[in-house]
Design a protein around this motif. Structure first.
Motif, PDB file in Angstrom:
ATOM      1  N   ASP A  24      13.665   7.376  19.743  1.00  0.00           N
ATOM      2  CA  ASP A  24      14.794   8.097  19.165  1.00  0.00           C
ATOM      3  C   ASP A  24      14.598   8.319  17.665  1.00  0.00           C
ATOM      4  OD1 ASP A  24      17.607   9.072  19.677  1.00  0.00           O
ATOM      5  OD2 ASP A  24      18.038   7.584  18.129  1.00  0.00           O
ATOM      6  N   LYS A  25      14.200   7.258  16.967  1.00  0.00           N
ATOM      7  CA  LYS A  25      14.006   7.332  15.516  1.00  0.00           C
ATOM      8  C   LYS A  25      12.839   8.268  15.172  1.00  0.00           C
ATOM      9  CE  LYS A  25      14.593   3.729  12.030  1.00  0.00           C
ATOM     10  NZ  LYS A  25      14.373   2.300  11.793  1.00  0.00           N
ATOM     11  N   LEU A  26      11.771   8.188  15.950  1.00  0.00           N
ATOM     12  CA  LEU A  26      10.610   9.050  15.710  1.00  0.00           C
ATOM     13  C   LEU A  26      11.000  10.520  15.833  1.00  0.00           C
ATOM     14  CD1 LEU A  26       7.551   9.483  15.288  1.00  0.00           C
ATOM     15  CD2 LEU A  26       7.315   9.360  17.759  1.00  0.00           C
ATOM     16  N   LEU A  27      11.742  10.862  16.875  1.00  0.00           N
ATOM     17  CA  LEU A  27      12.140  12.255  17.071  1.00  0.00           C
ATOM     18  C   LEU A  27      13.045  12.736  15.946  1.00  0.00           C
ATOM     19  CD1 LEU A  27      12.680  12.528  20.911  1.00  0.00           C
ATOM     20  CD2 LEU A  27      10.786  13.298  19.538  1.00  0.00           C
ATOM     21  N   GLN A  28      13.902  11.864  15.455  1.00  0.00           N
ATOM     22  CA  GLN A  28      14.754  12.255  14.326  1.00  0.00           C
ATOM     23  C   GLN A  28      13.911  12.524  13.087  1.00  0.00           C
ATOM     24  OE1 GLN A  28      17.898   9.364  13.899  1.00  0.00           O
ATOM     25  NE2 GLN A  28      18.798   9.898  15.865  1.00  0.00           N
ATOM     26  N   GLN A  29      12.920  11.678  12.839  1.00  0.00           N
ATOM     27  CA  GLN A  29      12.040  11.864  11.679  1.00  0.00           C
ATOM     28  C   GLN A  29      11.255  13.163  11.784  1.00  0.00           C
ATOM     29  OE1 GLN A  29       9.485   8.518  10.910  1.00  0.00           O
ATOM     30  NE2 GLN A  29      11.192   7.133  10.521  1.00  0.00           N
ATOM     31  N   LEU A  30      10.886  13.532  12.997  1.00  0.00           N
ATOM     32  CA  LEU A  30      10.082  14.744  13.207  1.00  0.00           C
ATOM     33  C   LEU A  30      10.942  15.998  13.350  1.00  0.00           C
ATOM     34  CD1 LEU A  30       7.620  13.329  15.881  1.00  0.00           C
ATOM     35  CD2 LEU A  30       7.093  13.783  13.481  1.00  0.00           C
ATOM     36  N   ASN A  31      12.264  15.828  13.286  1.00  0.00           N
ATOM     37  CA  ASN A  31      13.180  16.945  13.539  1.00  0.00           C
ATOM     38  C   ASN A  31      12.930  17.583  14.902  1.00  0.00           C
ATOM     39  OD1 ASN A  31      14.764  16.868  11.227  1.00  0.00           O
ATOM     40  ND2 ASN A  31      13.224  17.967  10.052  1.00  0.00           N
ATOM     41  N   ARG A  32      12.677  16.749  15.895  1.00  0.00           N
ATOM     42  CA  ARG A  32      12.407  17.240  17.248  1.00  0.00           C
ATOM     43  C   ARG A  32      13.472  16.758  18.229  1.00  0.00           C
ATOM     44  NH1 ARG A  32       6.972  18.741  18.343  1.00  0.00           N
ATOM     45  NH2 ARG A  32       7.768  19.265  20.392  1.00  0.00           N
ATOM     46  N   HIS A  33      14.622  16.352  17.690  1.00  0.00           N
ATOM     47  CA  HIS A  33      15.668  15.760  18.522  1.00  0.00           C
ATOM     48  C   HIS A  33      16.596  16.842  19.061  1.00  0.00           C
ATOM     49  CE1 HIS A  33      18.307  12.664  20.012  1.00  0.00           C
ATOM     50  NE2 HIS A  33      17.543  11.740  19.507  1.00  0.00           N
ATOM     51  N   GLN A  34      16.032  17.931  19.588  1.00  0.00           N
ATOM     52  CA  GLN A  34      16.852  19.041  20.062  1.00  0.00           C
ATOM     53  C   GLN A  34      17.131  18.915  21.554  1.00  0.00           C
ATOM     54  OE1 GLN A  34      13.582  20.381  18.761  1.00  0.00           O
ATOM     55  NE2 GLN A  34      14.163  21.240  16.816  1.00  0.00           N
ATOM     56  N   PRO A  35      18.189  19.588  22.001  1.00  0.00           N
ATOM     57  CA  PRO A  35      18.438  19.641  23.443  1.00  0.00           C
ATOM     58  C   PRO A  35      17.241  20.272  24.148  1.00  0.00           C
ATOM     59  CG  PRO A  35      20.282  20.572  22.206  1.00  0.00           C
ATOM     60  CD  PRO A  35      19.184  20.318  21.233  1.00  0.00           C
ATOM     61  N   GLY A  36      16.920  19.768  25.315  1.00  0.00           N
ATOM     62  CA  GLY A  36      15.800  20.324  26.065  1.00  0.00           C
ATOM     63  C   GLY A  36      14.474  19.673  25.746  1.00  0.00           C
ATOM     64  N   THR A  37      14.425  18.818  24.724  1.00  0.00           N
ATOM     65  CA  THR A  37      13.185  18.116  24.407  1.00  0.00           C
ATOM     66  C   THR A  37      12.975  17.006  25.431  1.00  0.00           C
ATOM     67  OG1 THR A  37      13.387  18.566  22.048  1.00  0.00           O
ATOM     68  CG2 THR A  37      11.958  16.757  22.660  1.00  0.00           C
ATOM     69  N   ALA A  38      11.772  16.919  25.956  1.00  0.00           N
ATOM     70  CA  ALA A  38      11.418  15.847  26.881  1.00  0.00           C
ATOM     71  C   ALA A  38      10.339  14.997  26.219  1.00  0.00           C
ATOM     72  CB  ALA A  38      10.924  16.420  28.198  1.00  0.00           C
ATOM     73  N   LEU A  39      10.282  13.753  26.605  1.00  0.00           N
ATOM     74  CA  LEU A  39       9.391  12.790  25.965  1.00  0.00           C
ATOM     75  C   LEU A  39       8.691  11.961  27.037  1.00  0.00           C
ATOM     76  CD1 LEU A  39       8.712  11.097  23.247  1.00  0.00           C
ATOM     77  CD2 LEU A  39      10.519   9.613  24.054  1.00  0.00           C
ATOM     78  N   ALA A  40       7.384  11.840  26.901  1.00  0.00           N
ATOM     79  CA  ALA A  40       6.626  10.947  27.778  1.00  0.00           C
ATOM     80  C   ALA A  40       5.826   9.983  26.906  1.00  0.00           C
ATOM     81  CB  ALA A  40       5.687  11.737  28.680  1.00  0.00           C
ATOM     82  N   VAL A  41       5.813   8.723  27.288  1.00  0.00           N
ATOM     83  CA  VAL A  41       5.026   7.702  26.597  1.00  0.00           C
ATOM     84  C   VAL A  41       4.028   7.158  27.606  1.00  0.00           C
ATOM     85  CG1 VAL A  41       5.069   5.495  25.378  1.00  0.00           C
ATOM     86  CG2 VAL A  41       6.956   7.124  25.080  1.00  0.00           C
TER      87      VAL A  41
END
Length: 71
Positions: A24-41
């Motif tokens: 969550d924090k990483l996406l906020q830092q990258l400004n990638r916390h938009q609706p529709g964003t998916a994340l895989a680790v």
């Protein structure tokens, strides 16, 4: 106070980020916390509801992409 950093792969690019960071924090830092964003680790998709508790680690392979609905 020393800030420790770790390296991980983000969309096939090596990035250096602060340790003890959540998805969550990483996406906020990258400004990638938009609706529709998916994340895989490490090839595992993390539901948006789990981003705040998904702790990232040295060497993780993170994939960020837009999940497009429709057909």
């Amino acid at each position: 106070m020393t800030i420790h950093h770790m390296r991980l792969m983000l969309n096939d690019q090596l990035v250096e980020i602060e340790s003890n960071i959540t998805a969550d924090k990483l996406l906020q830092q990258l400004n990638r916390h938009q609706p529709g964003t998916a994340l895989a680790v490490n090839q595992v998709i993390i539901p948006r509801t789990d981003w705040e508790k998904c702790q990232l680690h040295e060497g993780d392979d993170i994939l960020l992409f837009q999940a497009i609905a429709g057909g």
